[in-house]
Design a protein around this motif. Structure first.
Motif, PDB file in Angstrom:
ATOM      1  N   ARG A  80      -8.737  56.805 -41.447  1.00 40.60           N
ATOM      2  CA  ARG A  80      -8.994  57.199 -42.828  1.00 40.60           C
ATOM      3  C   ARG A  80      -8.162  58.420 -43.186  1.00 40.60           C
ATOM      4  N   CYS A  81      -7.751  58.505 -44.484  1.00 35.13           N
ATOM      5  CA  CYS A  81      -7.027  59.685 -44.955  1.00 35.13           C
ATOM      6  C   CYS A  81      -7.900  60.912 -44.830  1.00 35.13           C
ATOM      7  N   ARG A  82      -7.310  62.007 -44.378  1.00 33.99           N
ATOM      8  CA  ARG A  82      -8.052  63.251 -44.497  1.00 33.99           C
ATOM      9  C   ARG A  82      -7.971  63.698 -45.959  1.00 33.99           C
ATOM     10  N   SER A  83      -8.924  64.477 -46.398  1.00 33.88           N
ATOM     11  CA  SER A  83      -8.997  64.845 -47.800  1.00 33.88           C
ATOM     12  C   SER A  83      -7.776  65.644 -48.223  1.00 33.88           C
ATOM     13  N   ALA A  84      -7.101  65.197 -49.268  1.00 28.52           N
ATOM     14  CA  ALA A  84      -5.941  65.904 -49.801  1.00 28.52           C
ATOM     15  C   ALA A  84      -5.961  65.849 -51.317  1.00 28.52           C
ATOM     16  N   GLY A  85      -7.136  65.689 -51.916  1.00 27.68           N
ATOM     17  CA  GLY A  85      -7.233  65.621 -53.359  1.00 27.68           C
ATOM     18  C   GLY A  85      -7.291  64.193 -53.846  1.00 27.68           C
ATOM     19  N   PRO A  86      -7.857  63.959 -55.029  1.00 20.50           N
ATOM     20  CA  PRO A  86      -8.046  62.587 -55.511  1.00 20.50           C
ATOM     21  C   PRO A  86      -6.734  61.839 -55.746  1.00 20.50           C
ATOM     22  N   LEU A  87      -5.701  62.535 -56.189  1.00 24.88           N
ATOM     23  CA  LEU A  87      -4.425  61.863 -56.433  1.00 24.88           C
ATOM     24  C   LEU A  87      -3.869  61.263 -55.152  1.00 24.88           C
ATOM     25  N   LEU A  88      -3.857  62.075 -54.076  1.00 26.14           N
ATOM     26  CA  LEU A  88      -3.308  61.590 -52.811  1.00 26.14           C
ATOM     27  C   LEU A  88      -4.212  60.559 -52.164  1.00 26.14           C
ATOM     28  N   GLU A  89      -5.530  60.747 -52.296  1.00 22.36           N
ATOM     29  CA  GLU A  89      -6.456  59.761 -51.743  1.00 22.36           C
ATOM     30  C   GLU A  89      -6.207  58.393 -52.359  1.00 22.36           C
ATOM     31  N   CYS A  90      -5.984  58.390 -53.669  1.00 21.95           N
ATOM     32  CA  CYS A  90      -5.744  57.116 -54.352  1.00 21.95           C
ATOM     33  C   CYS A  90      -4.457  56.465 -53.859  1.00 21.95           C
ATOM     34  N   TRP A  91      -3.398  57.275 -53.746  1.00 24.20           N
ATOM     35  CA  TRP A  91      -2.129  56.705 -53.293  1.00 24.20           C
ATOM     36  C   TRP A  91      -2.191  56.284 -51.828  1.00 24.20           C
ATOM     37  N   CYS A  92      -3.020  56.943 -51.044  1.00 23.00           N
ATOM     38  CA  CYS A  92      -3.217  56.481 -49.656  1.00 23.00           C
ATOM     39  C   CYS A  92      -3.629  55.016 -49.648  1.00 23.00           C
ATOM     40  N   GLY A  93      -4.596  54.702 -50.502  1.00 20.80           N
ATOM     41  CA  GLY A  93      -5.072  53.326 -50.557  1.00 20.80           C
ATOM     42  C   GLY A  93      -4.001  52.359 -50.992  1.00 20.80           C
ATOM     43  N   VAL A  94      -3.168  52.794 -51.956  1.00 22.23           N
ATOM     44  CA  VAL A  94      -2.076  51.928 -52.421  1.00 22.23           C
ATOM     45  C   VAL A  94      -1.160  51.565 -51.272  1.00 22.23           C
ATOM     46  N   TRP A  95      -0.709  52.599 -50.520  1.00 24.57           N
ATOM     47  CA  TRP A  95       0.264  52.296 -49.477  1.00 24.57           C
ATOM     48  C   TRP A  95      -0.382  51.704 -48.232  1.00 24.57           C
ATOM     49  N   TRP A  96      -1.668  51.923 -48.037  1.00 24.34           N
ATOM     50  CA  TRP A  96      -2.379  51.216 -46.967  1.00 24.34           C
ATOM     51  C   TRP A  96      -2.328  49.722 -47.224  1.00 24.34           C
ATOM     52  N   ARG A  97      -2.465  49.334 -48.496  1.00 26.31           N
ATOM     53  CA  ARG A  97      -2.417  47.907 -48.831  1.00 26.31           C
ATOM     54  C   ARG A  97      -0.980  47.381 -48.851  1.00 26.31           C
ATOM     55  N   GLU A  98      -0.029  48.227 -49.215  1.00 24.96           N
ATOM     56  CA  GLU A  98       1.350  47.760 -49.347  1.00 24.96           C
ATOM     57  C   GLU A  98       2.020  47.550 -47.992  1.00 24.96           C
ATOM     58  N   GLY A  99       1.593  48.287 -46.971  1.00 25.83           N
ATOM     59  CA  GLY A  99       2.180  48.091 -45.646  1.00 25.83           C
ATOM     60  C   GLY A  99       2.626  49.392 -45.017  1.00 25.83           C
ATOM     61  N   GLU A 100       2.781  49.378 -43.735  1.00 22.53           N
ATOM     62  CA  GLU A 100       3.090  50.589 -42.973  1.00 22.53           C
ATOM     63  C   GLU A 100       4.541  51.000 -43.174  1.00 22.53           C
ATOM     64  N   VAL A 101       4.768  52.311 -43.222  1.00 24.56           N
ATOM     65  CA  VAL A 101       6.124  52.848 -43.275  1.00 24.56           C
ATOM     66  C   VAL A 101       6.494  53.358 -41.893  1.00 24.56           C
ATOM     67  N   GLY A 102       7.766  53.691 -41.677  1.00 22.49           N
ATOM     68  CA  GLY A 102       8.177  54.102 -40.348  1.00 22.49           C
ATOM     69  C   GLY A 102       9.207  55.213 -40.367  1.00 22.49           C
ATOM     70  N   LEU A 103      10.466  54.880 -40.080  1.00 25.40           N
ATOM     71  CA  LEU A 103      11.535  55.867 -40.021  1.00 25.40           C
ATOM     72  C   LEU A 103      11.807  56.410 -41.421  1.00 25.40           C
ATOM     73  N   LEU A 104      11.736  57.745 -41.565  1.00 28.55           N
ATOM     74  CA  LEU A 104      11.975  58.376 -42.857  1.00 28.55           C
ATOM     75  C   LEU A 104      13.443  58.710 -43.053  1.00 28.55           C
ATOM     76  N   GLU A 105      14.051  59.291 -42.045  1.00 29.01           N
ATOM     77  CA  GLU A 105      15.456  59.678 -42.145  1.00 29.01           C
ATOM     78  C   GLU A 105      15.977  60.004 -40.759  1.00 29.01           C
ATOM     79  N   SER A 106      17.305  60.058 -40.637  1.00 21.13           N
ATOM     80  CA  SER A 106      17.914  60.371 -39.351  1.00 21.13           C
ATOM     81  C   SER A 106      19.317  60.916 -39.581  1.00 21.13           C
TER      82      SER A 106
END
Length: 246
Positions: A80-106
């Motif tokens: 579960r997301c740790r609390s980071a405010g309602p805006l981030l909590e909501c977006w957590c759910g969006v990307w949880w449903r959209e799929g996992e991310v991985g490598l950000l940059e290199s």
């Protein structure tokens, strides 16, 4: 609250610093961030930046909104997301449903190794990088740096630094082996660079999303020969992968 993400995920090549600044200004305009200190704290959450660089066909407004979908590492996988405010909590759910991310940059560089040593450092470090040494074929994270000790005494090592949103897999190349257990390091300036034993830059400076702390582990590939190398000292080299994640 429900958020619709109508666009297929694509990669946006616009540099991250400009997108960060524009997004923070957008949040402040809606009263979601009170001041610059709020903005800095917001950007230092342990979250992925994938959505910031996605939606290449989106309007600027949609791209700004997409940035808020930076996902706390604790969300992956199955937690579960740790609390980071309602805006981030909501977006957590969006990307949880959209799929996992991985490598950000290199980024990659050819690094001059002297007396077995080189390092990844905070560019505003206190000059203590090589005050402590790892054992041979190992690494040591301490005080804003990661010091590596190679098997070869002198070489031009091929080094890749990867920044991930969560614990990554081993490099896909089959001959890579681990240089030890993962460790922890912070980079207070939020900028890192590869350097030689003499402290000479061996790569461009690279900007991170925040100071950390980051988890780090290092992998090394088997020795290879550079047939085009004129100096015998540098004829053989090793490949290293340094993985960071928040």
């Amino acid at each position: 609250m429900e958020i619709e993400v109508p666009l297929a995920a694509r990669w946006n090549a616009e540099p991250l610093p400009g997108l960060r600044q524009r997004h923070v200004a957008w949040l402040r305009g809606f009263g979601l961030l009170a001041d610059d200190d709020d903005g800095r704290r917001y950007l230092r959450h342990s979250m992925a930046e994938l959505s910031l660089k996605s939606f290449v066909e989106a309007t600027s407004v949609r791209l700004d909104v997409a940035y808020a979908a930076r996902v706390p590492v604790e969300r992956w996988p199955g937690s579960r997301c740790r609390s980071a405010g309602p805006l981030l909590e909501c977006w957590c759910g969006v990307w949880w449903r959209e799929g996992e991310v991985g490598l950000l940059e290199s980024f990659s560089a050819v690094v001059r190794v002297e007396r077995h040593l080189f390092a990844l450092v905070d560019t505003d470090g206190e000059g203590v990088t090589f005050s402590r040494f790892p054992e041979a074929a190992a690494f040591l994270a301490h005080e804003g740096c990661v010091v590596l000790a190679s098997d070869l005494e002198d070489q031009r090592a091929r080094v890749r630094v990867e920044v991930w949103n969560s614990l990554p897999d081993a490099p896909s190349e089959e001959d890579f082996t681990s240089l030890g257990e993962q460790s922890s390091v912070s980079f207070e300036s939020e900028r890192i660079q590869l350097v030689s034993l003499m402290g000479e830059p061996q790569s461009q400076e690279h900007e991170l999303a925040g100071p950390g702390p980051y988890q780090v582990r290092v992998w090394v590939g088997g020795q290879q020969e550079d047939l085009a190398e004129e100096l015998d000292t540098y004829r053989f080299f090793e490949r290293f992968v340094i993985q960071l994640w928040a």
